[in-house]
Write a protein that holds these residues in place. Structure first.
Motif, PDB file in Angstrom:
ATOM      1  N   LEU A  99       0.821  -1.212   0.000  1.00  0.00           N
ATOM      2  CA  LEU A  99       0.000   0.000   0.000  1.00  0.00           C
ATOM      3  C   LEU A  99       0.855   1.262   0.000  1.00  0.00           C
ATOM      4  O   LEU A  99       0.520   2.247  -0.644  1.00  0.00           O
ATOM      5  N   ALA A 100       1.938   1.225   0.784  1.00  0.00           N
ATOM      6  CA  ALA A 100       2.800   2.402   0.921  1.00  0.00           C
ATOM      7  C   ALA A 100       4.179   1.937   1.355  1.00  0.00           C
ATOM      8  O   ALA A 100       4.367   0.796   1.792  1.00  0.00           O
ATOM      9  N   ASN A 101       5.157   2.832   1.239  1.00  0.00           N
ATOM     10  CA  ASN A 101       6.522   2.492   1.633  1.00  0.00           C
ATOM     11  C   ASN A 101       6.621   2.344   3.150  1.00  0.00           C
ATOM     12  O   ASN A 101       6.116   3.179   3.895  1.00  0.00           O
ATOM     13  N   GLY A 102       7.280   1.279   3.597  1.00  0.00           N
ATOM     14  CA  GLY A 102       7.438   1.034   5.035  1.00  0.00           C
ATOM     15  C   GLY A 102       7.677  -0.439   5.304  1.00  0.00           C
ATOM     16  O   GLY A 102       7.980  -1.215   4.388  1.00  0.00           O
ATOM     17  N   THR A 103       7.542  -0.847   6.578  1.00  0.00           N
ATOM     18  CA  THR A 103       7.754  -2.238   6.980  1.00  0.00           C
ATOM     19  C   THR A 103       6.489  -2.769   7.634  1.00  0.00           C
ATOM     20  O   THR A 103       5.957  -2.155   8.565  1.00  0.00           O
ATOM     21  N   ALA A 104       6.010  -3.906   7.143  1.00  0.00           N
ATOM     22  CA  ALA A 104       4.821  -4.555   7.694  1.00  0.00           C
ATOM     23  C   ALA A 104       5.211  -5.901   8.292  1.00  0.00           C
ATOM     24  O   ALA A 104       6.063  -6.609   7.746  1.00  0.00           O
ATOM     25  N   VAL A 105       4.589  -6.252   9.438  1.00  0.00           N
ATOM     26  CA  VAL A 105       4.818  -7.553  10.070  1.00  0.00           C
ATOM     27  C   VAL A 105       3.575  -8.400   9.834  1.00  0.00           C
ATOM     28  O   VAL A 105       2.470  -8.030  10.228  1.00  0.00           O
ATOM     29  N   VAL A 106       3.781  -9.551   9.189  1.00  0.00           N
ATOM     30  CA  VAL A 106       2.675 -10.441   8.842  1.00  0.00           C
ATOM     31  C   VAL A 106       2.768 -11.697   9.699  1.00  0.00           C
ATOM     32  O   VAL A 106       3.854 -12.261   9.881  1.00  0.00           O
ATOM     33  N   ARG A 107       1.631 -12.137  10.242  1.00  0.00           N
ATOM     34  CA  ARG A 107       1.583 -13.299  11.139  1.00  0.00           C
ATOM     35  C   ARG A 107       0.683 -14.386  10.550  1.00  0.00           C
ATOM     36  O   ARG A 107      -0.373 -14.094   9.987  1.00  0.00           O
TER      37      ARG A 107
ATOM     38  N   THR B  17      -1.201 -17.672  12.157  1.00  0.00           N
ATOM     39  CA  THR B  17      -1.565 -18.271  13.440  1.00  0.00           C
ATOM     40  C   THR B  17      -2.297 -19.586  13.212  1.00  0.00           C
ATOM     41  O   THR B  17      -3.230 -19.654  12.407  1.00  0.00           O
ATOM     42  N   SER B  18      -1.879 -20.629  13.927  1.00  0.00           N
ATOM     43  CA  SER B  18      -2.536 -21.923  13.820  1.00  0.00           C
ATOM     44  C   SER B  18      -3.985 -21.811  14.263  1.00  0.00           C
ATOM     45  O   SER B  18      -4.290 -21.224  15.301  1.00  0.00           O
ATOM     46  N   LEU B  19      -4.878 -22.389  13.489  1.00  0.00           N
ATOM     47  CA  LEU B  19      -6.291 -22.383  13.869  1.00  0.00           C
ATOM     48  C   LEU B  19      -6.567 -23.384  14.989  1.00  0.00           C
ATOM     49  O   LEU B  19      -7.626 -23.337  15.620  1.00  0.00           O
ATOM     50  N   VAL B  20      -5.601 -24.249  15.254  1.00  0.00           N
ATOM     51  CA  VAL B  20      -5.754 -25.222  16.340  1.00  0.00           C
ATOM     52  C   VAL B  20      -5.445 -24.573  17.683  1.00  0.00           C
ATOM     53  O   VAL B  20      -6.090 -24.848  18.695  1.00  0.00           O
ATOM     54  N   ASP B  21      -4.440 -23.680  17.701  1.00  0.00           N
ATOM     55  CA  ASP B  21      -4.003 -23.043  18.951  1.00  0.00           C
ATOM     56  C   ASP B  21      -3.524 -21.638  18.623  1.00  0.00           C
ATOM     57  O   ASP B  21      -2.512 -21.459  17.928  1.00  0.00           O
ATOM     58  N   GLU B  22      -4.225 -20.624  19.106  1.00  0.00           N
ATOM     59  CA  GLU B  22      -3.895 -19.235  18.779  1.00  0.00           C
ATOM     60  C   GLU B  22      -2.561 -18.783  19.375  1.00  0.00           C
ATOM     61  O   GLU B  22      -2.033 -17.734  18.991  1.00  0.00           O
ATOM     62  N   ASP B  23      -2.014 -19.556  20.302  1.00  0.00           N
ATOM     63  CA  ASP B  23      -0.716 -19.212  20.876  1.00  0.00           C
ATOM     64  C   ASP B  23       0.447 -19.719  20.026  1.00  0.00           C
ATOM     65  O   ASP B  23       1.612 -19.484  20.361  1.00  0.00           O
ATOM     66  N   ILE B  24       0.155 -20.426  18.960  1.00  0.00           N
ATOM     67  CA  ILE B  24       1.199 -20.961  18.088  1.00  0.00           C
ATOM     68  C   ILE B  24       1.149 -20.191  16.765  1.00  0.00           C
ATOM     69  O   ILE B  24       0.155 -20.240  16.038  1.00  0.00           O
ATOM     70  N   TYR B  25       2.231 -19.483  16.457  1.00  0.00           N
ATOM     71  CA  TYR B  25       2.260 -18.644  15.260  1.00  0.00           C
ATOM     72  C   TYR B  25       3.696 -18.344  14.855  1.00  0.00           C
ATOM     73  O   TYR B  25       4.645 -18.640  15.579  1.00  0.00           O
ATOM     74  N   ASP B  26       3.839 -17.761  13.674  1.00  0.00           N
ATOM     75  CA  ASP B  26       5.129 -17.254  13.217  1.00  0.00           C
ATOM     76  C   ASP B  26       4.890 -15.895  12.570  1.00  0.00           C
ATOM     77  O   ASP B  26       3.776 -15.598  12.112  1.00  0.00           O
ATOM     78  N   GLU B  27       5.929 -15.079  12.540  1.00  0.00           N
ATOM     79  CA  GLU B  27       5.822 -13.749  11.948  1.00  0.00           C
ATOM     80  C   GLU B  27       7.000 -13.494  11.001  1.00  0.00           C
ATOM     81  O   GLU B  27       8.064 -14.081  11.148  1.00  0.00           O
ATOM     82  N   ILE B  28       6.762 -12.609  10.049  1.00  0.00           N
ATOM     83  CA  ILE B  28       7.817 -12.225   9.104  1.00  0.00           C
ATOM     84  C   ILE B  28       7.683 -10.739   8.799  1.00  0.00           C
ATOM     85  O   ILE B  28       6.574 -10.209   8.713  1.00  0.00           O
ATOM     86  N   GLU B  29       8.833 -10.048   8.656  1.00  0.00           N
ATOM     87  CA  GLU B  29       8.836  -8.628   8.306  1.00  0.00           C
ATOM     88  C   GLU B  29       8.955  -8.473   6.797  1.00  0.00           C
ATOM     89  O   GLU B  29       9.832  -9.077   6.170  1.00  0.00           O
ATOM     90  N   ILE B  30       8.080  -7.661   6.215  1.00  0.00           N
ATOM     91  CA  ILE B  30       8.100  -7.370   4.779  1.00  0.00           C
ATOM     92  C   ILE B  30       8.497  -5.904   4.597  1.00  0.00           C
ATOM     93  O   ILE B  30       7.819  -5.005   5.110  1.00  0.00           O
ATOM     94  N   VAL B  31       9.613  -5.670   3.893  1.00  0.00           N
ATOM     95  CA  VAL B  31      10.083  -4.311   3.622  1.00  0.00           C
ATOM     96  C   VAL B  31       9.511  -3.869   2.272  1.00  0.00           C
ATOM     97  O   VAL B  31       9.704  -4.553   1.252  1.00  0.00           O
ATOM     98  N   ILE B  32       8.807  -2.731   2.271  1.00  0.00           N
ATOM     99  CA  ILE B  32       8.097  -2.267   1.073  1.00  0.00           C
ATOM    100  C   ILE B  32       8.690  -0.937   0.605  1.00  0.00           C
ATOM    101  O   ILE B  32       8.786   0.022   1.380  1.00  0.00           O
ATOM    102  N   THR B  33       9.110  -0.910  -0.669  1.00  0.00           N
ATOM    103  CA  THR B  33       9.654   0.306  -1.278  1.00  0.00           C
ATOM    104  C   THR B  33       9.027   0.481  -2.662  1.00  0.00           C
ATOM    105  O   THR B  33       8.313  -0.391  -3.157  1.00  0.00           O
ATOM    106  N   GLY B  34       9.343   1.630  -3.315  1.00  0.00           N
ATOM    107  CA  GLY B  34       8.903   1.854  -4.689  1.00  0.00           C
ATOM    108  C   GLY B  34       7.437   2.171  -4.861  1.00  0.00           C
ATOM    109  O   GLY B  34       6.916   2.118  -5.977  1.00  0.00           O
ATOM    110  N   GLN B  35       6.745   2.504  -3.772  1.00  0.00           N
ATOM    111  CA  GLN B  35       5.318   2.806  -3.871  1.00  0.00           C
ATOM    112  C   GLN B  35       5.117   4.289  -4.203  1.00  0.00           C
ATOM    113  O   GLN B  35       5.785   5.156  -3.643  1.00  0.00           O
TER     114      GLN B  35
END
Length: 558
Positions: A360-368, A370-388
Motif C-alpha cells: 500500500l505504501a513504503n514502510g515495513t509490515a509484520v505479517v503473522r 496463526t494456527s487455527l488449532v491453537d492461537e498461541d502458536i504462530y510465526d511472523e515475518i517482516e516485509i520491507v516495502i519500497t517503490g510505492q
C-alpha cells in the motif's frame, strides 16, 4: 524477525542433571536452649548453636534463624539475620538470644548477638535455619530456603518426627556432637544440661561414612509410568547406610529425548518412549541406582514457519506489488490451516486469507500466520516495502513571498509557487494559462509576465495526475504614460525623497504604489502623505485619485 511460542516441552529440554536426594544438611542446628534466665536456670540467656557437619567451609552470611511457637505460623516477626562468617568443618557457632530475669551465668562468648534477640519457649518450640532472610511459611514449612528444621515437644512442625521437649535446665542436643542428621528430629536429638559451644570451642570434624548403595524408587511406590501429556513422576533415591551423605546427582542415562529430570528427582515427560534414570552418590560416583520409566500418550508439538514462495526475499519493490507467503505447520499430520493477519504496519500492506501480501505504501509490515488449532502458536515475518507511488491529493498556487497578483507595467513579472500535498507525492507540475492568454504568459518554472490589460487564470497541474491542479487569478493594469494623464499638474514633494512624500493642492487622496516590476506594493485611502520609508531605494510609480482626477507620478527614493 520471527516470534515462536516456547512450549513446555521446549523449555524442559534445556534442563540438565541436577542435585537432589533425601538431603542431609551440611550446616545444622546442633543445640537449642530456651530456658535462659527462667526459674532454676543457670544461664541468663537463650541460645542457638550451629555446627558444620560437612567436609567443606560454608559462609553463613545472610542466612537466618527463624522461630515460631510450637503451634505457631508467625515466622516473619522473629528472625535473626546472621553475619558474614566462614564456618569451618567441625566448627560451632553460638548465637545468643533473649535474656530472662533469672540465671546466674552468662554464656561463653557468643559469636553473634542480634540487635533484636528472640525470646524462645522454654519447653516446646520450632526453629528453622534458612539460607536467606526470606521468612518461611506455615506451621510445618517446606520452603526451598530451609537448610534445617527442628521441632521439639508438642511442636507441629519438624523433620520426620518431633524431637524431645526441653526445660529450664535442659537443652536439645544433636547426637554425635552434631554429626547425626537422619532428617528425623526424634532420632537425631536428645536432652541434657546446656553446654553452649562457640567458634573457639574444640572442632569436631565428622567422620565420612562410606556410601554402600543407592536405590531408586517412585514416591509412594506408584508404577514407573507417565501416561499423561507432559506428565510428571517423583522419584526417590535412598542412600545406605542412613548416616552416609544422602546427596545424589540425577541424570538420564538413556532416552534423553523422552523426558527430563529436575534437581529434586522430578521426571517430566517430553515424548513417548522408555527412559532410564540414574541417581549417583555425590560421595562416590561409582555408586548409583537406576530405574526405567515408560512414557506414553504424549502429544506432538505444533510449530508454524513462514517462508517466501520460491525462496525469494521478504520485500516488495514495485508500486502496488504483491508477495506470496507460505505457512508450513509441523508435524505434517497436524492441521495446516492458519489465519493470516498484519500485526504491525497495516498502513503499508494487506494480506489475504491465502497469505498474499499487497503493498500500500513504503514502510515495513509484520505479517503473522496463526494456527487455527491453537492461537498461541504462530510465526511472523517482516516485509520491507519500497517503490510505492504516493498519490497527489491537492495543489495550492500562491505568489512567491506573498507578492501582489496585480501587474501595472508591460513586461512586469511575478513568480508563482505550487505547493503539492502530501509532501511525499511527486512535486512536479505543468504551468499553463487557462484564460487570458493575451493578458499574461507563464514559463515552465511558473514565472508570469504581463502582456496587456486584463485578467488571466494561471494553472499548475500535477505532472503525475492531470486531474489534480491549482489556480490563481492575475490582474494586469498597465499605466501607459505618466505625462498623458489628467491632472498631471498635481504636485508631490519632495521628489526624490528619503521616505515621506506630501501631496499639494489636495485635501485627501486614494493612493496606490507599484514597484519597478509593476507589482502593487502599497494601497491607502484618504491620505495626504505617501510613506516609502519601509521600501528599498529605487523608482516607484504612484497613482493618485484626488478631487475627481487620476494622476500618475514617478517618485525616486534614495
Amino acid at each position: 524477525m520471527k516470534k515462536h511460542l516456547l512450549t513446555l516441552k521446549a523449555l524442559i529440554l534445556l534442563l540438565a542433571a541436577c542435585w537432589s536426594g533425601n538431603v542431609s544438611s551440611q550446616v545444622v542446628i546442633s543445640q537449642i536452649y530456651g530456658g535462659g534466665g527462667n526459674s532454676g536456670a543457670t544461664y541468663t540467656h537463650d541460645f542457638v548453636e550451629l555446627f558444620n557437619r560437612g567436609q567443606e567451609p560454608v559462609n553463613i552470611g545472610g542466612w537466618s534463624i527463624q522461630y515460631a511457637s510450637a503451634a505457631g505460623t508467625g515466622w516473619a516477626s522473629q528472625i535473626t539475620i546472621l553475619p558474614d562468617f566462614e564456618l569451618q568443618p567441625g566448627q560451632y557457632f553460638l548465637v545468643q538470644q533473649a535474656q530472662g530475669t533469672g540465671g546466674t551465668d552468662p554464656l561463653p562468648t557468643p559469636d553473634f548477638i542480634p540487635a533484636d534477640p528472640i525470646a524462645m519457649g522454654g519447653t516446646n518450640l520450632k526453629l528453622v535455619l534458612a539460607n536467606s532472610s526470606v521468612p518461611v511459611e506455615g506451621a510445618n514449612p517446606t520452603n526451598d530456603n530451609i537448610v534445617d528444621l527442628v521441632g521439639l515437644g508438642t511442636a507441629n512442625g519438624y523433620e520426620g518426627a518431633v524431637g524431645p521437649a526441653i526445660s529450664n535446665t535442659t537443652a536439645a542436643f544433636r547426637k554425635e556432637n552434631g554429626c547425626q542428621d537422619t532428617n528425623n528430629n526424634a532420632e537425631d536429638f536428645i536432652t541434657a544440661v546446656p553446654a553452649p559451644r562457640n567458634s573457639s570451642s574444640e572442632f569436631h570434624v565428622c567422620p565420612v561414612v562410606a556410601v554402600e548403595a543407592v536405590v531408586v524408587t517412585t514416591e509412594g511406590g506408584v508404577p514407573a509410568v507417565i501416561n499423561t501429556d507432559n506428565g510428571t513422576l517423583q522419584l526417590v533415591a535412598t542412600v545406605t547406610p542412613a548416616d552416609a551423605n544422602q546427596n545424589v546427582v540425577w541424570s538420564i542415562e538413556a532416552g534423553e529425548e523422552f523426558a527430563t529430570i529436575s534437581e529434586s528427582g522430578l521426571l517430566t515427560a517430553v515424548d513417548n518412549g522408555v527412559v532410564t534414570v540414574r541417581a549417583t552418590s555425590v560421595s562416590d560416583e561409582a555408586i548409583y541406582g537406576e530405574i526405567e520409566v515408560t512414557i506414553t500418550n504424549q502429544e506432538e508439538d505444533i510449530e508454524v514457519v513462514i517462508t517466501v514462495e520460491n525462496g525469494g526475499a521478504a520485500e516488495i519493490t514495485t508500486n502496488g506489488g504483491t508477495l506470496q507467503l507460505i505457512a508450513t505447520v509441523t508435524p505434517a499430520t497436524a492441521s495446516q490451516e492458519v489465519e493470516w493477519t498484519v500485526t504491525s504496519g497495516v498502513e503499508f500492506a494487506i494480506v489475504d486469507e491465502n497469505g498474499l501480501v499487497t503493498a500500500l505504501a513504503n514502510g515495513t509490515a509484520v505479517v503473522r500466520a496463526t494456527s487455527l488449532v491453537d492461537e498461541d502458536i504462530y510465526d511472523e515475518i517482516e516485509i520491507v516495502i519500497t517503490g510505492q507511488v504516493v498519490e497527489v491529493e491537492s495543489i495550492t498556487v500562491t505568489t512567491q513571498g506573498g507578492a501582489s497578483t496585480t501587474l501595472t507595467t508591460e513586461g512586469a513579472t511575478v513568480q508563482l509557487v505550487a505547493t503539492v500535498l502530501p509532501a511525499e507525492a511527486d512535486q512536479n507540475v505543468v504551468w499553463s494559462v487557462q484564460s487570458g492568454t493575451d493578458v499574461v504568459t507563464v514559463s515552465n518554472a511558473g514565472l508570469v509576465t504581463a502582456v496587456a490589460n486584463g485578467t488571466a487564470v494561471v494553472r499548475a497541474t500535477s505532472a503525475s495526475n492531470n486531474t489534480v491542479f491549482g489556480e490563481i487569478t492575475i490582474t494586469v493594469d498597465i499605466i501607459n504614460s505618466v505625462n498623458e494623464v489628467e491632472g498631471a499638474a498635481l504636485v508631490v514633494y519632495p521628489n526624490p525623497t528619503s521616505g515621506l512624500v506630501f501631496l499639494a493642492d489636495a485635501t485627501t487622496a486614494d493612493i496606490t504604489v507599484y514597484n519597478a516590476q509593476g507589482q502593487l506594493i502599497l494601497s491607502a485611502n484618504n491620505q495626504r502623505t505617501i510613506d516609502l520609508s519601509g521600501f528599498e531605494n529605487g523608482i516607484y510609480t504612484v497613482r493618485i485619485e484626488a478631487n475627481g482626477h487620476n494622476v500618475v507620478k514617478r517618485i525616486v527614493k534614495f
